[in-house]
Design a protein around this motif. Structure first.
Motif, PDB file in Angstrom:
ATOM      1  N   CYS A  82      46.465  35.020  53.282  1.00 43.64           N
ATOM      2  CA  CYS A  82      45.230  35.788  53.418  1.00 43.64           C
ATOM      3  C   CYS A  82      45.287  36.681  54.667  1.00 43.64           C
ATOM      4  CB  CYS A  82      44.062  34.811  53.500  1.00 43.64           C
ATOM      5  SG  CYS A  82      42.466  35.568  53.388  1.00 43.64           S
ATOM      6  N   ASN A  93      49.344  43.514  38.534  1.00 48.11           N
ATOM      7  CA  ASN A  93      48.338  42.461  38.656  1.00 48.11           C
ATOM      8  C   ASN A  93      47.004  42.923  39.234  1.00 48.11           C
ATOM      9  OD1 ASN A  93      49.711  40.263  37.532  1.00 48.11           O
ATOM     10  ND2 ASN A  93      50.920  40.042  39.394  1.00 48.11           N
ATOM     11  N   LEU A  95      42.945  43.445  38.654  1.00 47.05           N
ATOM     12  CA  LEU A  95      41.953  42.801  37.788  1.00 47.05           C
ATOM     13  C   LEU A  95      41.474  43.819  36.762  1.00 47.05           C
ATOM     14  CD1 LEU A  95      39.659  40.736  40.174  1.00 47.05           C
ATOM     15  CD2 LEU A  95      41.714  40.035  38.968  1.00 47.05           C
ATOM     16  N   ARG A 102      36.942  47.812  44.144  1.00 47.47           N
ATOM     17  CA  ARG A 102      36.799  46.350  44.177  1.00 47.47           C
ATOM     18  C   ARG A 102      38.146  45.655  44.132  1.00 47.47           C
ATOM     19  NH1 ARG A 102      32.350  43.341  44.055  1.00 47.47           N
ATOM     20  NH2 ARG A 102      33.479  41.529  43.282  1.00 47.47           N
ATOM     21  N   LEU A 106      39.738  43.021  47.207  1.00 44.30           N
ATOM     22  CA  LEU A 106      39.777  41.611  46.790  1.00 44.30           C
ATOM     23  C   LEU A 106      40.268  40.643  47.888  1.00 44.30           C
ATOM     24  CD1 LEU A 106      39.029  39.976  44.307  1.00 44.30           C
ATOM     25  CD2 LEU A 106      41.382  40.143  43.537  1.00 44.30           C
ATOM     26  N   PRO A 107      41.346  40.973  48.627  1.00 42.37           N
ATOM     27  CA  PRO A 107      41.791  40.019  49.669  1.00 42.37           C
ATOM     28  C   PRO A 107      40.724  39.778  50.738  1.00 42.37           C
ATOM     29  CG  PRO A 107      43.511  41.619  49.221  1.00 42.37           C
ATOM     30  CD  PRO A 107      42.290  42.111  48.515  1.00 42.37           C
ATOM     31  N   VAL A 109      37.596  39.543  50.270  1.00 45.29           N
ATOM     32  CA  VAL A 109      36.616  38.582  49.750  1.00 45.29           C
ATOM     33  C   VAL A 109      36.973  37.182  50.249  1.00 45.29           C
ATOM     34  CG1 VAL A 109      35.794  37.458  47.646  1.00 45.29           C
ATOM     35  CG2 VAL A 109      36.028  39.943  47.716  1.00 45.29           C
ATOM     36  N   TYR A 110      38.288  36.875  50.195  1.00 41.39           N
ATOM     37  CA  TYR A 110      38.714  35.539  50.610  1.00 41.39           C
ATOM     38  C   TYR A 110      38.858  35.426  52.117  1.00 41.39           C
ATOM     39  CZ  TYR A 110      39.360  34.910  45.682  1.00 41.39           C
ATOM     40  OH  TYR A 110      39.132  34.832  44.344  1.00 41.39           O
ATOM     41  N   GLN A 112      36.512  36.398  54.102  1.00 41.13           N
ATOM     42  CA  GLN A 112      35.124  36.298  54.602  1.00 41.13           C
ATOM     43  C   GLN A 112      34.694  37.523  55.397  1.00 41.13           C
ATOM     44  OE1 GLN A 112      33.462  33.610  53.726  1.00 41.13           O
ATOM     45  NE2 GLN A 112      34.966  31.998  53.427  1.00 41.13           N
ATOM     46  N   VAL A 113      35.141  38.714  54.961  1.00 41.09           N
ATOM     47  CA  VAL A 113      34.749  39.938  55.643  1.00 41.09           C
ATOM     48  C   VAL A 113      33.426  40.425  55.055  1.00 41.09           C
ATOM     49  CG1 VAL A 113      35.435  42.338  56.037  1.00 41.09           C
ATOM     50  CG2 VAL A 113      37.145  40.518  56.105  1.00 41.09           C
ATOM     51  N   SER A 114      32.568  41.015  55.890  1.00 41.23           N
ATOM     52  CA  SER A 114      31.252  41.449  55.404  1.00 41.23           C
ATOM     53  C   SER A 114      31.395  42.591  54.400  1.00 41.23           C
ATOM     54  CB  SER A 114      30.395  41.914  56.572  1.00 41.23           C
ATOM     55  OG  SER A 114      30.841  43.184  57.004  1.00 41.23           O
ATOM     56  N   HIS A 115      30.345  42.780  53.588  1.00 38.55           N
ATOM     57  CA  HIS A 115      30.427  43.770  52.522  1.00 38.55           C
ATOM     58  C   HIS A 115      30.650  45.188  53.044  1.00 38.55           C
ATOM     59  CE1 HIS A 115      29.188  40.623  49.800  1.00 38.55           C
ATOM     60  NE2 HIS A 115      29.380  41.469  48.796  1.00 38.55           N
ATOM     61  N   ARG A 118      34.221  45.543  54.283  1.00 36.07           N
ATOM     62  CA  ARG A 118      35.134  45.562  53.145  1.00 36.07           C
ATOM     63  C   ARG A 118      35.253  46.948  52.566  1.00 36.07           C
ATOM     64  NH1 ARG A 118      32.884  40.954  49.184  1.00 36.07           N
ATOM     65  NH2 ARG A 118      32.846  39.344  50.801  1.00 36.07           N
ATOM     66  N   ARG A 155      45.772  47.365  48.121  1.00 40.95           N
ATOM     67  CA  ARG A 155      45.308  45.976  48.176  1.00 40.95           C
ATOM     68  C   ARG A 155      46.177  45.168  49.138  1.00 40.95           C
ATOM     69  NH1 ARG A 155      45.726  43.123  42.625  1.00 40.95           N
ATOM     70  NH2 ARG A 155      47.894  43.045  43.270  1.00 40.95           N
TER      71      ARG A 155
ATOM     72  N   MET B   1      34.983  32.335  50.575  1.00 38.70           N
ATOM     73  CA  MET B   1      34.297  33.166  49.582  1.00 38.70           C
ATOM     74  C   MET B   1      32.791  32.949  49.701  1.00 38.70           C
ATOM     75  SD  MET B   1      35.570  33.393  45.684  1.00 38.70           S
ATOM     76  CE  MET B   1      35.257  34.817  44.671  1.00 38.70           C
ATOM     77  N   LYS B   2      32.072  34.043  49.736  1.00 42.48           N
ATOM     78  CA  LYS B   2      30.627  33.908  49.888  1.00 42.48           C
ATOM     79  C   LYS B   2      29.960  33.722  48.539  1.00 42.48           C
ATOM     80  CE  LYS B   2      30.638  36.680  54.039  1.00 42.48           C
ATOM     81  NZ  LYS B   2      30.441  37.989  54.627  1.00 42.48           N
ATOM     82  N   ARG B   4      27.454  35.216  47.275  1.00 40.96           N
ATOM     83  CA  ARG B   4      27.166  36.480  46.602  1.00 40.96           C
ATOM     84  C   ARG B   4      28.404  36.936  45.809  1.00 40.96           C
ATOM     85  NH1 ARG B   4      25.773  42.037  49.814  1.00 40.96           N
ATOM     86  NH2 ARG B   4      26.406  43.409  48.119  1.00 40.96           N
ATOM     87  N   ASP B   5      29.586  36.741  46.393  1.00 38.98           N
ATOM     88  CA  ASP B   5      30.818  37.129  45.706  1.00 38.98           C
ATOM     89  C   ASP B   5      31.022  36.287  44.454  1.00 38.98           C
ATOM     90  OD1 ASP B   5      31.601  39.038  47.640  1.00 38.98           O
ATOM     91  OD2 ASP B   5      32.161  37.401  48.972  1.00 38.98           O
ATOM     92  N   ARG B 309      47.069  34.608  35.048  1.00 39.55           N
ATOM     93  CA  ARG B 309      47.662  35.575  35.982  1.00 39.55           C
ATOM     94  C   ARG B 309      46.664  35.984  37.053  1.00 39.55           C
ATOM     95  NH1 ARG B 309      52.451  38.458  34.059  1.00 39.55           N
ATOM     96  NH2 ARG B 309      51.888  40.142  35.451  1.00 39.55           N
ATOM     97  N   LEU B 313      47.178  35.654  40.967  1.00 40.38           N
ATOM     98  CA  LEU B 313      46.990  36.748  41.921  1.00 40.38           C
ATOM     99  C   LEU B 313      46.018  36.354  43.028  1.00 40.38           C
ATOM    100  CD1 LEU B 313      47.250  39.843  42.665  1.00 40.38           C
ATOM    101  CD2 LEU B 313      44.978  39.990  41.644  1.00 40.38           C
ATOM    102  N   ILE B 317      46.860  36.218  47.058  1.00 42.88           N
ATOM    103  CA  ILE B 317      46.261  37.019  48.132  1.00 42.88           C
ATOM    104  C   ILE B 317      45.325  36.194  49.002  1.00 42.88           C
ATOM    105  CG2 ILE B 317      46.489  39.178  46.877  1.00 42.88           C
ATOM    106  CD1 ILE B 317      43.542  39.009  46.246  1.00 42.88           C
ATOM    107  N   GLY B 318      45.358  34.878  48.863  1.00 43.50           N
ATOM    108  CA  GLY B 318      44.686  34.066  49.878  1.00 43.50           C
ATOM    109  C   GLY B 318      43.547  33.188  49.412  1.00 43.50           C
ATOM    110  N   ALA B 319      43.300  33.083  48.072  1.00 40.42           N
ATOM    111  CA  ALA B 319      42.238  32.193  47.610  1.00 40.42           C
ATOM    112  C   ALA B 319      42.694  30.746  47.759  1.00 40.42           C
ATOM    113  CB  ALA B 319      41.911  32.485  46.159  1.00 40.42           C
ATOM    114  N   ASP B 323      38.023  27.896  46.490  1.00 40.14           N
ATOM    115  CA  ASP B 323      37.505  29.183  46.012  1.00 40.14           C
ATOM    116  C   ASP B 323      37.654  29.289  44.506  1.00 40.14           C
ATOM    117  OD1 ASP B 323      36.944  30.108  48.606  1.00 40.14           O
ATOM    118  OD2 ASP B 323      39.043  30.675  48.892  1.00 40.14           O
TER     119      ASP B 323
END
Lengths: 235, 403
Positions: A82, A93, A95, A102, A106-107, A109-110, A112-115, A118, A155, B1-2, B4-5, B309, B313, B317-319, B323
């Motif tokens: 991460c 790959n 989504l 979006r 995606l990274p 999101v995991y 914990q960065v604010s919207h 991001r 990404r 992960m928040k 909201r997400d 997949r 992915l 990327i870090g999940a 999560d």
């Protein structure tokens, strides 16, 4: 800074042990653009998984930015991926049914960065990867192969990683688009000083890097520095 | 992960496969809907029957000749032949502390012929003036007979609502004549309909003065029952025991040759029966909930396989495991929760329609809504847990290679 020493990876299938990697060791400094090259079955994918913190070695040590990754748990490895690693895959790959913006964020999101943050960072990354703003709200099925791979590069860039790992990034692209994508990697390396590791089996692709590490049967057989291109051409 | 997400991911995942999500939800909708409807109808039936029983007087004890034994019903040797309740028992009962009104009654079924030519077979109730008060009877029309009319072997009759309409239809029965077992009676009153309890309820009877019933119509001098209203509802058990003891002394018997039933006993029995029945219906509906839950699990397993997949992915990327598992668990819970909400609405609609079309007065309780919400969330967690765990346990390398 990547430092691997005496890395061995053994797979056990039934009663047979298979050594995918045998005593591999090298150092990659920050800002280097390295290609790891080898035929299929050489162990380069296994090496990529270990470098990408997707897997751990059976023995040996792997230091990334001074931290030993060889004994971490799954979730700790996820944290490393991460924070420090960006991936670009052969099959992109992205989504499906999701906008370019979006996908690029995606990274974060995991992480914990604010919207707001991001959105800002994803836009920056997409610009760096060379994508026009006109595509930001398109879905991935509305883009060409080259554009998709640039979204994937964005990404990989977005979490500002220490290392970008590209696994056969041009494998699913035609030569011309492939050149553009490789040019993007070169530009990111030269202009922004990103450390990039390119895994490929194609010589033409490897030539874009400054250094080439050859792998065969799980061993490093050649490691060429600054004059990689010349050496390859001579062979 | 928040959170909201996670919610954004969930809504986009569920909307991506609208038909599949909808069909899977349908299982939960039907399950929750039928549980709500069944509980509402059961509750309605219970209130309905409780209402009619209480309408007959909830502080009432009924003394009957003969013995009613648990499990064996009325022992026939007691009731039919034994004429154990007589006039001289009344002072004994009246003396018991806590007794408000004692109403002796004698009922038999007879053919009643009206002067319109219509006839019906109904219960003829010989009663005294206090009968109306003890049984909470209200006259729709006319008057009850007076104490003088009772003493003077009067030939006055009060018709129950059903009997009145059977005999006279739209005609006003007040002042008309009816013939019961050869004697002619003048109708002086009609009872208000009480509803419920079709059999032997006050709607289907004709009330005439007790002495007239005993001496003129039936020729019997005993009572078929004595109704006793009790001052304090709380003291009913105590009054019941006291009456039993005193009557046994009076009758000089060791074992009671009469039975006392309290309205509360009937009420309790009916409530138990209806509760059992409601639970039975609700658990059949509950089975469909489990089936719905299995549908959810099936869909989630398919989704997890389809999105292997994507999971690979996300992990690359870090999940973290949490999560991934949370994402799929929330997806399952969202399905059951939305399904539950629609199901509650549907169940409410069904019970509303049942009430609207006058079948039964139903009531949807807060308890059943809370129960339905809890159950649907629980089903989401139980049936979503395994697929979510499977997703989170995937190896990112294998997942990324999945074709």
């Amino acid at each position: 800074m990547i430092e691997i020493k005496n890395i061995t990876k053994t797979y056990r299938t039934g009663d047979v042990d298979f050594q995918a990697l045998k005593n591999v060791g090298f150092t990659i400094k920050d800002g280097e653009f390295v290609a790891i090259m080898g035929p299929s079955g050489s162990g380069k994918s296994t090496l990529m998984h270990i470098l990408g913190a997707l897997d751990t070695a059976t023995s040996g040590t792997y230091f990334l930015d001074g931290r030993d990754l060889s004994k971490l748990s799954d979730d700790e490895l996820a944290e490393i991926r991460c924070d420090k690693i960006g991936f670009v895959f052969q099959s992109f790959n992205l989504l499906p049914r999701t906008t370019v913006l979006r996908n690029a964020m995606l990274p974060l999101v995991y992480a914990q960065v604010s919207h707001e943050e991001r959105d800002k960072r994803a836009r920056e990354a997409l610009f760096s990867a060379g994508l026009d703003e006109g595509h930001f709200y398109h879905k991935s099925n509305q883009l060409s192969g080259g554009q998709i791979q640039r979204v994937a590069i964005a990404r990989a860039l977005v979490n500002n990683p220490s290392l970008i790992l590209a696994d056969e990034p041009t494998g699913n692209l035609d030569t011309k688009t492939g050149e553009i994508v490789l040019g993007t990697f070169q530009r990111l390396n030269e202009e922004q000083g990103k450390t990039i590791i390119l895994i490929t089996h194609e010589r033409e692709v490897a030539e874009h890097a400054d250094r080439i590490i050859f792998i065969r049967d799980g061993e490093v057989v050649e490691d060429h520095g600054q004059h990689a291109k010349r050496i390859i051409n001579r062979k | 992960m928040k959170y909201r997400d996670i919610l954004e991911e969930t809504s986009s995942a569920l909307l991506a496969n609208k038909v599949r999500s909808g069909l899977t939800m349908l299982g939960i909708i039907i399950g929750i809907g039928s549980v709500i409807a069944m509980l509402a109808i059961g509750q309605g039936a219970k209130q309905n029957i409780q209402g009619s029983i209480e309408g007959l007087g909830s502080n009432l004890l009924t003394i009957m000749p003969g013995v009613i034994q648990a499990g064996r019903g009325i022992v026939s040797s007691g009731r039919g032949s034994a004429e154990t309740l007589k006039n001289e028992d009344l002072p004994v009962i009246e003396k018991v502390e806590g007794v408000a009104i004692v109403s002796p009654e004698l009922s038999r079924r007879f053919q009643v012929v009206a002067d319109t030519g219509n006839n019906t077979n109904t219960t003829i109730m010989g009663a005294e003036v206090k009968y109306a008060e003890v049984h909470n009877l209200i006259l729709a029309n006319g008057n009850f007979f007076s104490a003088e009319q009772v003493r003077g072997l009067g030939r006055q009759a009060i018709l129950g609502a059903t009997v009145a309409s059977d005999l006279f239809g739209e005609i006003d029965p007040i002042g008309r004549k009816v013939r019961i077992n050869g004697s002619v009676f003048r109708v002086i009153g009609v009872l208000q309909a009480k509803g419920g309890f079709g059999f032997s309820g006050p709607d289907d009877m004709v009330i005439i003065p007790l002495p007239t019933m005993q001496k003129v119509v039936s020729g019997l001098d005993n009572f078929s029952s004595v109704s006793v209203s009790v001052v304090d509802k709380e003291a009913m058990a105590q009054v019941q025991t006291q009456i039993t003891d005193d009557l046994m002394i009076k009758h000089r018997v060791k074992e009671a040759d009469f039975s006392i039933i309290s309205q509360q006993d009937i009420l309790d029995t009916m409530s138990t029966v209806i509760n059992t029945f409601t639970m039975f219906l609700a658990s059949i509906a509950g089975i469909s909930l489990v089936v719905g839950g299995i549908g959810i699990m099936n869909m989630m397993l398919t989704t997890v396989t389809e999105r292997t997949r994507e999971i690979g992915l996300r992990k690359a990327i870090g999940a973290k495991r949490r999560d991934i598992s949370l994402q799929f668990l929330i997806e399952a819970i969202a399905l059951t929760f939305i399904g539950g909400a629609i199901g509650i609405f549907l169940g409410w609609l069904v019970s509303f329609l049942v009430t609207y079309f006058g079948v039964l007065q139903t009531s949807v309780s807060w308890y059943s809504i809370l129960l339905a919400f809890g159950v649907s969330a629980l089903i989401g967690i139980i049936f979503g847990y395994y697929p979510a765990r499977r997703a989170s346990a995937m190896n990112p390398i294998d997942a990324l290679r999945y074709e």
